[in-house]
Design a protein around this motif. Structure first.
Motif, PDB file in Angstrom:
ATOM      1  N   HIS A   7       0.792  -1.121   0.182  1.00 39.84           N
ATOM      2  CA  HIS A   7       0.117  -0.090   0.083  1.00 39.84           C
ATOM      3  C   HIS A   7       0.875   1.410  -0.068  1.00 39.84           C
ATOM      4  CE1 HIS A   7      -3.391   2.511   1.061  1.00 39.84           C
ATOM      5  NE2 HIS A   7      -2.569   3.269   1.744  1.00 39.84           N
ATOM      6  N   GLU A  66      -7.263  -1.665  -4.874  1.00 38.52           N
ATOM      7  CA  GLU A  66      -7.156  -0.286  -4.395  1.00 38.52           C
ATOM      8  C   GLU A  66      -6.258   0.594  -5.241  1.00 38.52           C
ATOM      9  OE1 GLU A  66      -5.392   1.580  -0.329  1.00 38.52           O
ATOM     10  OE2 GLU A  66      -4.995  -0.392  -0.712  1.00 38.52           O
ATOM     11  N   ALA A  93      -8.035   2.124  -8.137  1.00 43.60           N
ATOM     12  CA  ALA A  93      -9.246   3.028  -7.476  1.00 43.60           C
ATOM     13  C   ALA A  93      -8.713   4.342  -7.474  1.00 43.60           C
ATOM     14  CB  ALA A  93      -9.691   2.387  -6.352  1.00 43.60           C
ATOM     15  N   ARG A  94      -7.305   4.482  -6.618  1.00 42.68           N
ATOM     16  CA  ARG A  94      -6.870   5.820  -6.354  1.00 42.68           C
ATOM     17  C   ARG A  94      -6.237   6.330  -7.694  1.00 42.68           C
ATOM     18  NH1 ARG A  94      -8.843   3.825  -2.703  1.00 42.68           N
ATOM     19  NH2 ARG A  94     -10.286   5.225  -3.544  1.00 42.68           N
ATOM     20  N   ARG A 100     -15.284   3.513  -5.090  1.00 43.28           N
ATOM     21  CA  ARG A 100     -15.388   2.451  -4.097  1.00 43.28           C
ATOM     22  C   ARG A 100     -14.378   1.523  -4.415  1.00 43.28           C
ATOM     23  NH1 ARG A 100     -19.344   0.479  -0.503  1.00 43.28           N
ATOM     24  NH2 ARG A 100     -19.990   2.588  -0.446  1.00 43.28           N
ATOM     25  N   TYR A 101     -13.539   1.146  -3.484  1.00 49.53           N
ATOM     26  CA  TYR A 101     -12.684  -0.052  -3.310  1.00 49.53           C
ATOM     27  C   TYR A 101     -13.231  -1.123  -3.003  1.00 49.53           C
ATOM     28  CZ  TYR A 101      -8.776  -2.752  -1.508  1.00 49.53           C
ATOM     29  OH  TYR A 101      -7.976  -3.827  -1.247  1.00 49.53           O
TER      30      TYR A 101
END
Length: 922
Positions: free
Chosen positions: A179, A414, A417-418, A455-456
């Motif tokens: 992450h 994730e 999505a970002r 939305r993740y």
């Protein structure tokens, strides 16, 4: 300090007045350009040098009057000098510059006359010094304020991904992973883009700041400090903050909110970051940047960078008929009005600001980003139209009401999505630059006040209504994942079962993309429209009867528009090999009076549009059908009175009884008694390509014959063991009968062979006869009692039309099934099929005239002999005339005619057609 365009224009006017008498190259050039750069608040020394030494093409030395590497080359002359000659001289200098130094623009100037050339587009503008204020926006690149022109397959997109990928690899190798790495890279890429496009001003302040951090060990903490500054309002920053950091703007947008320890940079990592920073990010399209950037997370995928990104051209194929064509038609009608125009324009603006767009498989946001750009562009045209009426009183930055918070998505990863959020902000900035250019101001949305909702999570597990309430959703769109049934994970199969048959215990052989259609059907309300890209498998083969009755009957949907099969996506290094369709759906209550169908003669070409009353789920005109929702059901017996067909032999023996020609010869040399038990064993590949393969046929062998063949007995033992370990109960039971096949098809007379799989390139599926002792494999279908007329029908263009539309596909190859294709093929009513016999024999004779040629050779579209092609042409015309007197224009017309015959033939098997209410509409 951020300067507005009016301020810059005012400064340009003062500059033009101050230098109206300038004329001497040697004495005035440097002061002239120092003050010119000061118009933009830029210190010339920070970006450009004077008198750069360079060799001319001839090898003689020369000097560039002013040089900004990668951006601008200036050739200055005294007043009245020949500027065309000066331009030739400037171009001469460029031949000796490196790729990194090559400027994007040339300026030749004699103080009073200016000529600026864009070397990337060829665009040229010339003007007098007194008119500099009118043209000052042409120099917006000094601040990074420029509207880029994007190309779908521009190699710079891949180069950008590779540079970031190199940085990624070095960070990951240092142990900085997961992450933290994903968020860190997202921030870095945003900053790289911001440094070149005017979010950070002046241009290249990030690059200069990074260059000033010589110690790699301090780079990570310094970057974290930069992120903190970007997330802090100017009036809330420390009073002791360095000037170098103070010049960065307040960005906000939650992009820099989360804190985590920075990576520990070494010299190699610092170099990788600086290389990415030196790269020019202005031509990087936010629409494809996300997919390319995502590929840097996987080194294997990066080697084919761009292979999976969606081209803008293909995205427009979806959003055009889904909403943009209607919006543009509505806008054109308003512009043409003579009364009430002002009120209608403002109402249309209200509409644009109220629309919402939801991509429940958004990936890195490609569809949302292009949609946002198109809606913003339409809004800009609207604002200009309002201004042309003399009605635009407010600041354009206030009137621009379309924003990224109208966009929603769900993404299972994730990181993408970002990236989708970031790409939307990037496109927002570019559209604000376009707004600035059109209205002469400067309208950045920095700090970011609004954000898209991405939305993740797993879209098939998330409640879509929690992301965007269905009553607020205008359009559902996107490109859901393509996963065939055999490749689905257990979880994906369970998700499919739950959506398709929530109370049932079994799954469904439906491609994964079908799940998005099902969930969207359950989600939409009111006038919400749906459009997805899908594998073409959902419009052909067995999947049609599985998916479409649910969409039609359970959810009350109708096809509003569709693109028939075409090649999807591309990259700068080769074409993609995915064939897709685009389906647009309306709720039945909103169904329009006409439907749009886009067809492709060339799968890589442009479509031809036709308009119909209704479209079949097989994507052809359904207007002539009593039931436009008609689907072909797999049936166990022919309903067309053709002789029965059956599957070939399915041995279930592993490789233990199956031999190549060499393996057979070697085996017989060791086991001579086995020779009489070998039979040719022919499947699709062997039949089409003339390959020899053999199988041991032991079912009729006596016990004493088997006892005298030890090598054969060993093979029998291996088959017994293999079957006994199977997970299928039926196969385990068959282990007690190891000399039998699971499905035994051993013809005793000649039989017609229908290959189960055949290349879509071939104009005809190659069928023909074989004789005993050949045993057909389960990869062919056979018709034991076929006549010449049967062969004639099955090898005709008419039957090929049925196969192309009704049969399934294996990848893109034709997949021939008995129950779905053969047993349902409509015959010409009351026709004397015996008339076709001589024409069928002529096709066989034309084949025989080319001994040694395989069916693969004969039916290769590039190699097909002229006599064989002519024989097929005569047969096609004769078969067509049996169906109707008027010639058919092509495949689609044939299958539409066949469907009407199928509806009548299968009427006893079919439910009553639905009643469809339609509303007027485009």
């Amino acid at each position: 300090m951020r300067l507005s365009w009016p301020e810059i224009r005012a400064r340009a006017a003062v500059f033009a007045k101050d230098w109206k008498d300038a004329h001497y190259e040697i004495g005035e050039t440097q002061s002239f350009y120092n003050e010119f750069f000061a118009i933009f608040g830029v210190d010339r020394k920070r970006v450009a040098v004077y008198e750069k030494s360079v060799a001319k093409l001839s090898g003689t030395p020369g000097r560039i009057d002013l040089f900004w590497p990668g951006e601008l080359l200036v050739e200055q002359k005294s007043r009245g000098h020949d500027l065309l000659g000066a331009k030739i001289q400037a171009m001469d200098y460029t031949h000796r510059l490196s790729d990194a130094e090559m400027p994007k623009r040339l300026l030749v100037c004699d103080f009073q006359t200016w000529m600026l050339t864009d070397l990337t587009t060829g665009e040229e503008v010339a003007f007098a010094l007194r008119d500099l204020p009118k043209h000052i926006d042409k120099f917006g690149f000094i601040l990074g304020r420029q509207t880029a022109r994007f190309k779908d397959q521009d190699p710079v997109n891949i180069k950008a991904a590779e540079l970031v990928g190199h940085l990624h690899d070095k960070l990951a190798a240092s142990g900085y992973t997961g992450h933290k790495l994903e968020v860190f890279l997202t921030r870095i890429v945003f900053c790289l883009f911001a440094d070149d496009t005017g979010i950070f001003e002046p241009k290249d302040i990030l690059h200069d700041w990074l260059e000033g951090i010589a110690d790699p060990a301090s780079l990570g903490p310094q970057l974290n400090k930069l992120f903190e500054v970007l997330d802090t309002a100017e009036d809330a920053r420390s009073t002791t903050l360095s000037d170098a950091l103070r010049q960065f703007p307040y960005v906000n947008g939650h992009l820099f909110k989360e804190y985590f320890p920075p990576p520990d940079f070494d010299e190699g990592m610092r170099t990788a970051l600086l290389n990415a920073c030196r790269f020019d990010w202005t031509p990087i399209s936010p629409a494809i940047f996300g997919s390319l950037f995502q590929s840097v997370m996987d080194a294997k995928e990066r080697r084919a960078a761009g292979a999976h990104y969606t081209t803008e051209k293909n995205i427009l194929k979806l959003i055009g008929p889904l909403f943009m064509d209607d919006l543009r038609a509505e806008f054109a009608a308003i512009r043409a009005r003579r009364t009430g125009r002002q009120q209608a324009l403002r109402a249309f603006h209200d509409k644009l600001a109220s629309l919402t767009f939801f991509d429940p498989a958004c990936g890195c946001g490609n569809f949302l980003v292009i949609t946002y750009r198109e809606i913003r562009q339409l809004e800009l045209e609207l604002l200009l139209e309002l201004r042309s009426d003399g009605q635009l009183q407010l600041d354009a930055s206030v009137l621009s009401r379309v924003d990224v918070d109208q966009f929603y998505g769900i993404e299972i990863g994730e990181f993408p999505a970002r990236i989708a959020e970031t790409a939307l902000w990037m496109m927002d900035h570019l559209m604000n630059l376009a707004l600035s250019t059109a209205f002469g101001g400067y309208y950045p949305r920095i700090p970011l006040k609004k954000a898209p909702t991405i939305r993740y999570g797993d879209a098939l597990e998330v409640d879509w209504a929690e992301v965007l309430p269905p009553e607020r959703c205008s359009f559902v769109l996107g490109n859901p994942p393509f996963v065939g049934q055999s490749y689905q994970s257990p979880k994906q199969r369970e998700q499919m079962r739950e959506l398709m048959n929530p109370k049932g215990a079994t799954g469904t052989p439906l491609d994964y993309v079908g799940a998005w259609f099902l969930k969207a059907g359950a989600y939409v309300q009111g006038r919400t429209r749906i459009s997805f890209v899908a594998t073409n498998s959902i419009t052909q083969g067995e999947q049609v009867a599985l998916l479409w009755p649910v969409l039609f009957d359970r959810y009350g949907l109708e096809i509003a528009f569709a693109h028939r099969t075409f090649a999807w996506g591309s990259d700068a290094r080769g074409k993609a090999h995915v064939h897709v369709v685009i389906i647009g759906l309306d709720r039945r209550d909103n169904a329009r009076s006409s439907c749009r169908l886009f067809s492709y003669d060339d799968l890589d070409g442009d479509p031809i549009e036709t308009v119909h009353r209704m479209i079949s789920p097989y994507l052809f005109d359904a207007s002539l059908l009593g039931n436009p929702h008609l689907v072909v059901q797999d049936v166990p017996k022919p309903i067309n009175h053709l002789p029965e067909a059956r599957m070939g032999t399915k041995p279930v023996v592993g490789d233990h009884y199956i031999f190549s020609a060499k393996e057979r010869a070697d085996f017989e040399a060791m086991e001579p008694g086995a020779a009489r038990f070998f039979r040719p064993f022919i499947g699709s590949r062997e039949f089409i390509n003339g390959i020899d393969r053999f199988i041991l046929h032991l079912e009729d062998a006596s016990p004493n014959e088997l006892a005298n063949m030890p090598l054969v007995r060993e093979r029998i033992l291996q088959v017994r063991r293999m079957r006994s370990k199977s997970r299928k109960a039926a196969t385990v039971r068959l282990a007690d009968y190891p000399t039998r096949y699971e499905v035994s098809t051993v013809p005793t007379k000649s039989f017609l062979v229908l290959p189960s799989v055949s290349s879509e390139r071939r104009p005809y599926a190659p069928i023909g006869w074989l004789e005993p002792p050949v045993i057909p494999s389960n990869l062919v279908q056979i018709v034991p009692d076929a006549e010449l007329s049967t062969f004639a029908l099955l090898t005709s263009a008419m039957h090929m039309s049925w196969l192309r539309h009704i049969g399934g596909r294996l990848k893109s190859d034709f997949r021939y099934t008995i129950g779905l294709v053969y047993n349902t093929f409509p015959l010409p009513p009351g026709a004397d099929l015996a008339k076709l016999d001589p024409l069928a024999q002529a096709v066989l004779d034309a084949r025989a005239a080319h001994p040694g040629a395989t069916l693969a050779d004969l039916y290769d579209p590039d190699l097909m002999p002229a006599d064989l092609r002519a024989a097929h042409g005569r047969l096609d015309r004769a078969v067509d005339r049996l169906y109707r007197a008027k010639p058919f224009s092509g495949d689609r017309e044939r299958v539409e005619h066949l469907f009407a015959l199928y509806e009548a033939m299968a009427a006893p098997l079919l439910p009553a057609p639905p009643r469809v209410r339609r509303r007027a509409g485009r």
